[in-house]
Design a protein around this motif. Structure first.
Motif, PDB file in Angstrom:
ATOM      1  N   HIS A  26      35.107  51.987  -0.957  1.00  0.00           N
ATOM      2  CA  HIS A  26      34.886  50.561  -1.224  1.00  0.00           C
ATOM      3  C   HIS A  26      33.596  50.284  -1.998  1.00  0.00           C
ATOM      4  N   ASP A  27      32.807  51.297  -2.270  1.00  0.00           N
ATOM      5  CA  ASP A  27      31.547  51.130  -3.014  1.00  0.00           C
ATOM      6  C   ASP A  27      31.867  50.845  -4.482  1.00  0.00           C
ATOM      7  N   LEU A  28      31.498  49.668  -4.952  1.00  0.00           N
ATOM      8  CA  LEU A  28      31.847  49.263  -6.317  1.00  0.00           C
ATOM      9  C   LEU A  28      31.212  50.142  -7.390  1.00  0.00           C
ATOM     10  N   LYS A  29      30.225  50.951  -7.037  1.00  0.00           N
ATOM     11  CA  LYS A  29      29.655  51.903  -8.003  1.00  0.00           C
ATOM     12  C   LYS A  29      30.686  52.964  -8.392  1.00  0.00           C
ATOM     13  N   ASN A  30      31.719  53.117  -7.569  1.00  0.00           N
ATOM     14  CA  ASN A  30      32.748  54.118  -7.833  1.00  0.00           C
ATOM     15  C   ASN A  30      33.957  53.558  -8.578  1.00  0.00           C
ATOM     16  N   PHE A  31      33.851  52.326  -9.067  1.00  0.00           N
ATOM     17  CA  PHE A  31      34.944  51.692  -9.798  1.00  0.00           C
ATOM     18  C   PHE A  31      34.625  51.621 -11.286  1.00  0.00           C
ATOM     19  N   VAL A  32      35.670  51.669 -12.106  1.00  0.00           N
ATOM     20  CA  VAL A  32      35.528  51.563 -13.555  1.00  0.00           C
ATOM     21  C   VAL A  32      36.432  50.450 -14.075  1.00  0.00           C
ATOM     22  N   LYS A  33      36.046  49.900 -15.216  1.00  0.00           N
ATOM     23  CA  LYS A  33      36.856  48.851 -15.845  1.00  0.00           C
ATOM     24  C   LYS A  33      37.984  49.481 -16.634  1.00  0.00           C
ATOM     25  N   ARG A  34      39.158  48.913 -16.473  1.00  0.00           N
ATOM     26  CA  ARG A  34      40.334  49.314 -17.237  1.00  0.00           C
ATOM     27  C   ARG A  34      41.020  48.047 -17.723  1.00  0.00           C
ATOM     28  N   THR A  35      42.082  48.214 -18.510  1.00  0.00           N
ATOM     29  CA  THR A  35      42.814  47.079 -19.064  1.00  0.00           C
ATOM     30  C   THR A  35      44.245  47.074 -18.550  1.00  0.00           C
ATOM     31  N   VAL A  36      44.718  45.900 -18.171  1.00  0.00           N
ATOM     32  CA  VAL A  36      46.099  45.734 -17.705  1.00  0.00           C
ATOM     33  C   VAL A  36      47.023  45.715 -18.917  1.00  0.00           C
ATOM     34  N   CYS A  37      48.150  46.413 -18.801  1.00  0.00           N
ATOM     35  CA  CYS A  37      49.112  46.499 -19.903  1.00  0.00           C
ATOM     36  C   CYS A  37      50.532  46.641 -19.352  1.00  0.00           C
ATOM     37  N   ASN A  38      51.499  46.502 -20.224  1.00  0.00           N
ATOM     38  CA  ASN A  38      52.908  46.764 -19.914  1.00  0.00           C
ATOM     39  C   ASN A  38      53.504  45.876 -18.824  1.00  0.00           C
ATOM     40  N   THR A  45      54.059  33.338 -15.188  1.00  0.00           N
ATOM     41  CA  THR A  45      53.445  33.710 -13.914  1.00  0.00           C
ATOM     42  C   THR A  45      53.523  35.209 -13.635  1.00  0.00           C
ATOM     43  N   ALA A  46      54.233  35.952 -14.482  1.00  0.00           N
ATOM     44  CA  ALA A  46      54.367  37.395 -14.271  1.00  0.00           C
ATOM     45  C   ALA A  46      53.003  38.057 -14.345  1.00  0.00           C
ATOM     46  N   CYS A  47      52.758  38.998 -13.427  1.00  0.00           N
ATOM     47  CA  CYS A  47      51.460  39.663 -13.412  1.00  0.00           C
ATOM     48  C   CYS A  47      51.555  41.006 -12.689  1.00  0.00           C
ATOM     49  N   LEU A  48      50.523  41.805 -12.871  1.00  0.00           N
ATOM     50  CA  LEU A  48      50.347  43.026 -12.095  1.00  0.00           C
ATOM     51  C   LEU A  48      49.834  42.590 -10.736  1.00  0.00           C
ATOM     52  N   THR A  49      50.546  42.935  -9.689  1.00  0.00           N
ATOM     53  CA  THR A  49      50.180  42.478  -8.349  1.00  0.00           C
ATOM     54  C   THR A  49      49.330  43.509  -7.617  1.00  0.00           C
ATOM     55  N   LEU A  50      48.505  43.012  -6.727  1.00  0.00           N
ATOM     56  CA  LEU A  50      47.709  43.847  -5.829  1.00  0.00           C
ATOM     57  C   LEU A  50      48.503  43.974  -4.535  1.00  0.00           C
ATOM     58  N   ARG A  51      48.589  45.187  -4.017  1.00  0.00           N
ATOM     59  CA  ARG A  51      49.423  45.432  -2.835  1.00  0.00           C
ATOM     60  C   ARG A  51      48.611  46.036  -1.695  1.00  0.00           C
ATOM     61  N   LYS A  52      49.049  45.782  -0.480  1.00  0.00           N
ATOM     62  CA  LYS A  52      48.348  46.280   0.705  1.00  0.00           C
ATOM     63  C   LYS A  52      48.454  47.791   0.828  1.00  0.00           C
ATOM     64  N   VAL A  62      46.763  37.181  -5.874  1.00  0.00           N
ATOM     65  CA  VAL A  62      45.916  38.132  -6.593  1.00  0.00           C
ATOM     66  C   VAL A  62      46.773  38.852  -7.617  1.00  0.00           C
ATOM     67  N   GLY A  63      46.393  38.740  -8.897  1.00  0.00           N
ATOM     68  CA  GLY A  63      47.143  39.426  -9.929  1.00  0.00           C
ATOM     69  C   GLY A  63      46.436  39.382 -11.268  1.00  0.00           C
ATOM     70  N   TRP A  64      46.913  40.212 -12.178  1.00  0.00           N
ATOM     71  CA  TRP A  64      46.335  40.317 -13.512  1.00  0.00           C
ATOM     72  C   TRP A  64      47.452  40.268 -14.543  1.00  0.00           C
ATOM     73  N   GLN A  65      47.144  39.725 -15.720  1.00  0.00           N
ATOM     74  CA  GLN A  65      48.112  39.701 -16.813  1.00  0.00           C
ATOM     75  C   GLN A  65      47.680  40.673 -17.899  1.00  0.00           C
ATOM     76  N   ASN A  66      48.596  40.965 -18.829  1.00  0.00           N
ATOM     77  CA  ASN A  66      48.298  41.882 -19.930  1.00  0.00           C
ATOM     78  C   ASN A  66      46.982  41.488 -20.605  1.00  0.00           C
ATOM     79  N   GLY A  67      46.141  42.480 -20.833  1.00  0.00           N
ATOM     80  CA  GLY A  67      44.865  42.262 -21.499  1.00  0.00           C
ATOM     81  C   GLY A  67      43.711  41.961 -20.559  1.00  0.00           C
ATOM     82  N   ASP A  68      44.001  41.626 -19.294  1.00  0.00           N
ATOM     83  CA  ASP A  68      42.930  41.373 -18.323  1.00  0.00           C
ATOM     84  C   ASP A  68      42.196  42.666 -17.992  1.00  0.00           C
ATOM     85  N   THR A  69      40.933  42.530 -17.634  1.00  0.00           N
ATOM     86  CA  THR A  69      40.145  43.664 -17.164  1.00  0.00           C
ATOM     87  C   THR A  69      40.339  43.790 -15.656  1.00  0.00           C
ATOM     88  N   ILE A  70      40.500  45.025 -15.217  1.00  0.00           N
ATOM     89  CA  ILE A  70      40.697  45.313 -13.796  1.00  0.00           C
ATOM     90  C   ILE A  70      39.732  46.416 -13.396  1.00  0.00           C
TER      91      ILE A  70
END
Length: 101
Positions: A26-38, A45-52, A62-70
């Protein structure tokens, strides 16, 4: 019967796994930015969903669309699914790796 004594603050923290500091997952220092695609856009309203869990229940709102940073974890995955973080909702969960580049 042995006498019971309460744990002190340091012992409590050790038992709790150092709850005052984030673990490596859970330490955010271990996360990197990526881009949502496909993401297939059936509608706006379609998006990449976050799942449990991987391929599991969707975390509503909670979700991201194409081109969003994740933000995804650099090394931690489960069943191939990326472990991700949404800073707007302060939620962790899993996202389909086919929608992240």
């Amino acid at each position: 019967m042995a006498e019971k004594t309460p744990l002190n603050e340091n012992e409590l923290e050790q038992v709790a796994g150092g709850a005052s500091a984030p673990d490596a997952i859970h330490d955010l220092k271990n996360f990197v930015k990526r881009t949502v695609c496909n993401v297939i856009m059936y509608d706006e309203t379609a998006c990449l969903t976050l799942r449990k869990t991987p391929a599991g229940e969707i975390i509503q709102g909670v979700g991201w669309q194409n081109g969003d940073t994740i933000l995804v974890h650099k090394t931690y995955k489960e069943d191939g699914w990326y472990f991700a973080y949404n800073s707007k909702k302060n939620k962790y969960g899993y996202v389909n790796p086919n929608n992240v580049k």
